[in-house]
Scaffold this motif. Structure first.
Motif, short mmCIF file in Angstrom:
data_model
loop_
_atom_site.label_atom_id
_atom_site.label_comp_id
_atom_site.label_asym_id
_atom_site.label_seq_id
_atom_site.Cartn_x
_atom_site.Cartn_y
_atom_site.Cartn_z
N HIS A 3 0.75 -1.01 0.05
CA HIS A 3 -0.06 0.17 0.00
C HIS A 3 0.96 1.16 0.01
CE1 HIS A 3 -3.31 3.07 1.62
NE2 HIS A 3 -3.78 2.12 0.96
N ILE A 4 0.42 2.17 -0.76
CA ILE A 4 1.41 3.37 -0.90
C ILE A 4 0.98 4.57 0.11
CG2 ILE A 4 2.10 5.24 -2.34
CD1 ILE A 4 1.56 3.41 -4.77
N HIS A 5 1.80 4.50 1.06
CA HIS A 5 1.31 5.28 2.21
C HIS A 5 1.73 6.81 2.28
CE1 HIS A 5 1.07 1.16 4.15
NE2 HIS A 5 0.16 1.74 4.66
N GLY A 50 -15.68 -10.65 3.19
CA GLY A 50 -14.36 -10.40 2.97
C GLY A 50 -13.78 -8.88 3.08
N ALA A 51 -14.82 -7.99 2.57
CA ALA A 51 -14.54 -6.35 2.51
C ALA A 51 -14.32 -5.89 3.99
CB ALA A 51 -15.64 -5.75 1.84
N ALA A 52 -15.45 -6.56 4.84
CA ALA A 52 -15.31 -6.25 6.26
C ALA A 52 -13.91 -6.75 7.04
CB ALA A 52 -16.59 -6.66 7.16
N ALA A 53 -13.61 -7.87 6.77
CA ALA A 53 -12.23 -8.48 7.35
C ALA A 53 -11.06 -7.80 6.82
CB ALA A 53 -12.20 -10.01 7.24
N SER A 54 -10.90 -7.43 5.50
CA SER A 54 -9.79 -6.64 4.94
C SER A 54 -9.73 -5.45 5.36
CB SER A 54 -10.02 -6.75 3.52
OG SER A 54 -9.09 -6.17 2.69
N ALA A 56 -10.95 -4.04 8.07
CA ALA A 56 -10.50 -4.05 9.60
C ALA A 56 -9.06 -4.23 9.83
CB ALA A 56 -11.18 -5.26 10.63
N ILE A 57 -8.26 -5.53 9.15
CA ILE A 57 -7.03 -5.63 9.21
C ILE A 57 -6.22 -4.78 8.68
CG2 ILE A 57 -6.67 -7.24 7.34
CD1 ILE A 57 -5.26 -9.25 9.47
N PHE A 58 -6.82 -4.13 7.48
CA PHE A 58 -6.09 -3.03 6.86
C PHE A 58 -5.96 -1.75 7.91
CE2 PHE A 58 -5.41 0.10 3.32
CZ PHE A 58 -5.05 -0.80 2.58
N GLN A 59 -6.30 -1.67 8.87
CA GLN A 59 -6.27 -0.47 9.79
C GLN A 59 -4.95 -0.71 10.76
OE1 GLN A 59 -7.42 2.12 8.36
NE2 GLN A 59 -8.79 0.65 6.88
N LEU A 60 -4.91 -1.93 11.05
CA LEU A 60 -3.71 -2.20 11.92
C LEU A 60 -2.39 -2.03 11.31
CD1 LEU A 60 -5.27 -5.61 13.46
CD2 LEU A 60 -5.47 -3.42 14.19
N ASN A 61 -1.92 -0.97 11.66
CA ASN A 61 -0.58 -0.41 10.59
C ASN A 61 0.78 -0.57 11.60
OD1 ASN A 61 0.68 0.62 8.27
ND2 ASN A 61 0.98 2.52 9.39
N ASN A 71 -3.86 -7.00 4.62
CA ASN A 71 -4.99 -6.79 4.23
C ASN A 71 -5.89 -7.87 3.65
OD1 ASN A 71 -3.82 -7.26 1.71
ND2 ASN A 71 -3.27 -5.03 1.20
N LEU A 72 -5.29 -9.18 3.56
CA LEU A 72 -6.08 -10.16 3.28
C LEU A 72 -6.75 -10.16 1.75
CD1 LEU A 72 -8.32 -10.78 6.40
CD2 LEU A 72 -5.99 -11.86 5.76
N THR A 73 -6.09 -9.44 0.92
CA THR A 73 -6.49 -9.24 -0.27
C THR A 73 -6.51 -10.82 -1.39
OG1 THR A 73 -4.38 -8.37 -1.08
CG2 THR A 73 -6.45 -6.76 -1.02
#
Length: 226
Positions: A3-5, A50-54, A56-61, A71-73
């Motif tokens: 992910h480009i931050h 899948g969208a909800a799980a992705s 949620a875990i996406f925000q754990l940076n 991000n579970l993609t």
């Protein structure tokens, strides 16, 4: 995963336009395919989960080298398919950008990165299962391949675009980005293994969710043997 931050204004205008157009083109093609071919009911349910799980875990940076996370993609692509996987990547990036996780101007670039992870993971999983791999190594390898593809694409986008205000020459920027890509490849292996366990569990209780119902039926012994 990848992910480009970078913040708003980090890419030159031409790069923002280029990646936005490419991202919009990909999503347009996906929407066209979905409207033309339709989607199965169980895929819609899986897409929502899948969208909800992705997200949620996406925000754990983890604040390492600009930030890394899962991000579970890869898992999303395997379960929901490449079309819904790409749409989920867009939705997750929109909501993440709204929370300040990623620049709004980089939605096109980040959607390309994460959609590529889901698409590559899906086709890699189908290919490996077609070669009679077991579920765990097939799903773990497919997710790792998908996430690795996203990491390389992320690095390429940054190097091609350049970073406004950076004093690094293009060669030094490439070296710095290569380190970030390498770090993401390590995380890809971890997330790939996690994906393997999840898909293996789902295959044991609901093989239809991972497209293995037909395969199980074909492997059942038929007829009478001596």
């Amino acid at each position: 995963m990848a992910h480009i931050h970078l913040g708003e204004g980090s890419f030159p205008l031409w790069a923002l336009v280029l990646w936005t157009l490419l991202g919009a083109g990909l999503i347009s093609a996906v929407v066209y395919r979905v409207r033309k071919g339709g989607i199965k009911t169980h895929q819609i349910a899986l897409a929502g989960i899948g969208a909800a799980a992705s997200f949620a875990i996406f925000q754990l940076n983890i604040p390492v080298w600009g930030g890394i996370h899962m991000n579970l993609t890869g898992l999303v692509g395997i379960l929901a398919g490449p079309l819904l996987g790409a749409l989920i990547a867009l939705v997750v990036n929109i909501f993440s950008a709204a929370l300040g996780h990623g620049a709004v101007g980089l939605l096109g670039a980040n959607t390309l990165v994460n959609a590529s992870e889901a698409i590559v993971a899906y086709y890699a999983f189908k290919t490996l299962m077609g070669m009679d791999w077991d579920v765990f190594p097939a799903s773990a390898s497919a997710a790792t391949l998908g996430l690795s593809a996203g990491a390389f694409l992320m690095g390429a986008i940054i190097v091609v675009s350049g970073v406004n205000g950076s004093a690094l020459p293009r060669g030094d920027l490439t070296i710095a980005v290569a380190g970030l890509v390498g770090l993401n490849l390590g995380v890809a292996v971890i997330e790939g293994i996690l994906t393997g366990f999840i898909v293996q569990f789902l295959a044991s209780v609901r093989p239809d969710l991972v497209g293995l119902a037909d395969r199980d039926t074909q492997e059942e012994p038929t007829g009478v043997t001596a």
